[in-house]
Design a protein around this motif. Structure first.
Motif, PDB file in Angstrom:
ATOM      1  N   VAL A   1      24.956 -28.983  19.129  1.00 14.00           N
ATOM      2  CA  VAL A   1      24.381 -27.858  19.877  1.00 14.00           C
ATOM      3  C   VAL A   1      23.228 -28.340  20.758  1.00 14.00           C
ATOM      4  CG1 VAL A   1      23.316 -25.569  19.729  1.00 14.00           C
ATOM      5  CG2 VAL A   1      25.075 -26.254  18.066  1.00 14.00           C
ATOM      6  N   CYS A   2      22.214 -29.000  20.173  1.00  8.37           N
ATOM      7  CA  CYS A   2      21.034 -29.373  20.966  1.00  8.37           C
ATOM      8  C   CYS A   2      21.042 -30.856  21.336  1.00  8.37           C
ATOM      9  CB  CYS A   2      19.749 -29.032  20.220  1.00  8.37           C
ATOM     10  SG  CYS A   2      19.493 -30.029  18.732  1.00  8.37           S
ATOM     11  N   GLY A   3      21.986 -31.619  20.800  1.00 10.51           N
ATOM     12  CA  GLY A   3      22.079 -33.027  21.183  1.00 10.51           C
ATOM     13  C   GLY A   3      21.103 -33.937  20.456  1.00 10.51           C
ATOM     14  N   ARG A   4      20.380 -33.388  19.470  1.00  9.73           N
ATOM     15  CA  ARG A   4      19.434 -34.216  18.730  1.00  9.73           C
ATOM     16  C   ARG A   4      20.170 -35.321  17.981  1.00  9.73           C
ATOM     17  NH1 ARG A   4      15.419 -31.025  15.027  1.00  9.73           N
ATOM     18  NH2 ARG A   4      16.081 -32.029  13.120  1.00  9.73           N
ATOM     19  N   VAL A   5      19.570 -36.520  17.970  1.00  7.12           N
ATOM     20  CA  VAL A   5      20.180 -37.664  17.283  1.00  7.12           C
ATOM     21  C   VAL A   5      19.210 -38.183  16.236  1.00  7.12           C
ATOM     22  CG1 VAL A   5      21.078 -40.005  17.549  1.00  7.12           C
ATOM     23  CG2 VAL A   5      21.458 -38.325  19.350  1.00  7.12           C
ATOM     24  N   GLU A   6      19.664 -38.267  14.989  1.00  2.96           N
ATOM     25  CA  GLU A   6      18.852 -38.879  13.931  1.00  2.96           C
ATOM     26  C   GLU A   6      19.586 -40.129  13.451  1.00  2.96           C
ATOM     27  OE1 GLU A   6      15.963 -37.769  12.815  1.00  2.96           O
ATOM     28  OE2 GLU A   6      15.927 -35.689  13.536  1.00  2.96           O
ATOM     29  N   GLU A   7      18.820 -41.125  13.040  1.00  3.41           N
ATOM     30  CA  GLU A   7      19.447 -42.353  12.559  1.00  3.41           C
ATOM     31  C   GLU A   7      19.405 -42.397  11.035  1.00  3.41           C
ATOM     32  OE1 GLU A   7      17.352 -45.572  14.456  1.00  3.41           O
ATOM     33  OE2 GLU A   7      18.622 -45.355  16.243  1.00  3.41           O
ATOM     34  N   PHE A   8      20.402 -43.007  10.455  1.00  2.61           N
ATOM     35  CA  PHE A   8      20.340 -43.297   9.022  1.00  2.61           C
ATOM     36  C   PHE A   8      21.053 -44.609   8.770  1.00  2.61           C
ATOM     37  CE2 PHE A   8      24.631 -42.609   7.335  1.00  2.61           C
ATOM     38  CZ  PHE A   8      25.236 -41.928   8.379  1.00  2.61           C
ATOM     39  N   SER A   9      20.772 -45.198   7.616  1.00  2.00           N
ATOM     40  CA  SER A   9      21.414 -46.456   7.283  1.00  2.00           C
ATOM     41  C   SER A   9      21.806 -46.423   5.820  1.00  2.00           C
ATOM     42  CB  SER A   9      20.435 -47.598   7.553  1.00  2.00           C
ATOM     43  OG  SER A   9      21.089 -48.808   7.263  1.00  2.00           O
ATOM     44  N   ASP A  10      23.038 -46.789   5.542  1.00  2.21           N
ATOM     45  CA  ASP A  10      23.513 -46.777   4.181  1.00  2.21           C
ATOM     46  C   ASP A  10      24.300 -48.063   3.928  1.00  2.21           C
ATOM     47  OD1 ASP A  10      25.306 -46.449   1.968  1.00  2.21           O
ATOM     48  OD2 ASP A  10      24.932 -44.303   2.036  1.00  2.21           O
TER      49      ASP A  10
ATOM     50  N   ASP B   1      17.807 -26.754  12.491  1.00  7.59           N
ATOM     51  CA  ASP B   1      17.123 -25.855  13.430  1.00  7.59           C
ATOM     52  C   ASP B   1      18.118 -24.970  14.172  1.00  7.59           C
ATOM     53  OD1 ASP B   1      14.770 -26.967  12.685  1.00  7.59           O
ATOM     54  OD2 ASP B   1      14.509 -28.188  14.508  1.00  7.59           O
ATOM     55  N   CYS B   2      19.198 -25.595  14.667  1.00 11.14           N
ATOM     56  CA  CYS B   2      20.194 -24.829  15.420  1.00 11.14           C
ATOM     57  C   CYS B   2      20.911 -23.839  14.515  1.00 11.14           C
ATOM     58  CB  CYS B   2      21.190 -25.760  16.098  1.00 11.14           C
ATOM     59  SG  CYS B   2      20.461 -26.665  17.477  1.00 11.14           S
ATOM     60  N   ALA B   3      21.167 -24.256  13.275  1.00 10.84           N
ATOM     61  CA  ALA B   3      21.828 -23.357  12.324  1.00 10.84           C
ATOM     62  C   ALA B   3      20.925 -22.154  12.053  1.00 10.84           C
ATOM     63  CB  ALA B   3      22.137 -24.094  11.029  1.00 10.84           C
ATOM     64  N   ALA B   4      19.618 -22.383  11.950  1.00 11.74           N
ATOM     65  CA  ALA B   4      18.673 -21.295  11.681  1.00 11.74           C
ATOM     66  C   ALA B   4      18.594 -20.342  12.877  1.00 11.74           C
ATOM     67  CB  ALA B   4      17.296 -21.864  11.353  1.00 11.74           C
ATOM     68  N   ARG B   5      18.683 -20.918  14.094  1.00 14.34           N
ATOM     69  CA  ARG B   5      18.648 -20.076  15.300  1.00 14.34           C
ATOM     70  C   ARG B   5      19.898 -19.206  15.405  1.00 14.34           C
ATOM     71  NH1 ARG B   5      15.544 -23.811  17.946  1.00 14.34           N
ATOM     72  NH2 ARG B   5      17.300 -25.199  18.362  1.00 14.34           N
TER      73      ARG B   5
END
Ligand SMILES: [Zn+2]
Ligand SMILES: [Zn+2]
Length: 155
Positions: A102-111, A142-146
């Motif tokens: 939805v908003c294009g936010r990108v978070e990184e994770f490493s596993d 955030d988008c889900a809450a909106r």
């Protein structure tokens, strides 16, 4: 790829060592990504920023240069679904991405488990990995809450 210096001369040397020509466009794109480490950008965005810096380069050149840099291991590509990708400097550290559609936010994770499986799967199919990155697509909190604001409780 080991961390590269941000000097354009060193950038050019690194490109040549990797077997690329080191064209002005290659230097401009790689230099931009080095100066903005940890950023994730679309090809259009990279093109716009470089053009704003006075470099003359068209969008199709930007796309071509990005795929050359991905192939050479300087840049990683974050798939965003249909015909769309984000690009980032390849830090050499395997990591994956959570992408909000939805908003294009990108978070990184490493596993580490995912990293090991990824290598094993690629090996099984005889695939030489050049992209090094996976993306999980979804809707961020955030988008889900909106979209569905919590309702006041009825008494
Ligand atoms: Zn979002
Ligand atoms: Zn990343």
């Amino acid at each position: 790829m080991p961390p590269l210096s941000t000097s354009p001369t060193r950038t050019l040397d690194a490109l040549k060592r990797a077997g690329l020509l080191g064209t002005a466009a290659q230097v401009a794109v790689l230099d931009y990504l080095q100066r903005t480490e940890h950023g994730h950008f679309s090809a259009e965005e990279i093109h716009r920023r470089i053009a704003a810096g006075g470099e003359r380069m068209n969008l199709s050149t930007t796309y071509r240069v990005l795929s050359q840099l991905v192939e050479a291991g300087f840049v990683a590509n974050v798939p965003l679904g249909k015909h769309h990708s984000l690009y980032e400097l390849d830090s050499g550290k395997a990591h994956d991405h959570l992408v909000c559609v939805v908003c294009g936010r990108v978070e990184e994770f490493s596993d580490p488990k995912i990293n090991r499986r990824r290598i094993a799967i690629a090996k099984k199919f005889g695939l030489r990995i050049v992209g090094k990155t996976l993306a999980l697509h979804g809707v961020c909190a955030d988008c889900a809450a909106r979209a569905h604001p919590p309702r006041p409780r009825a008494k």
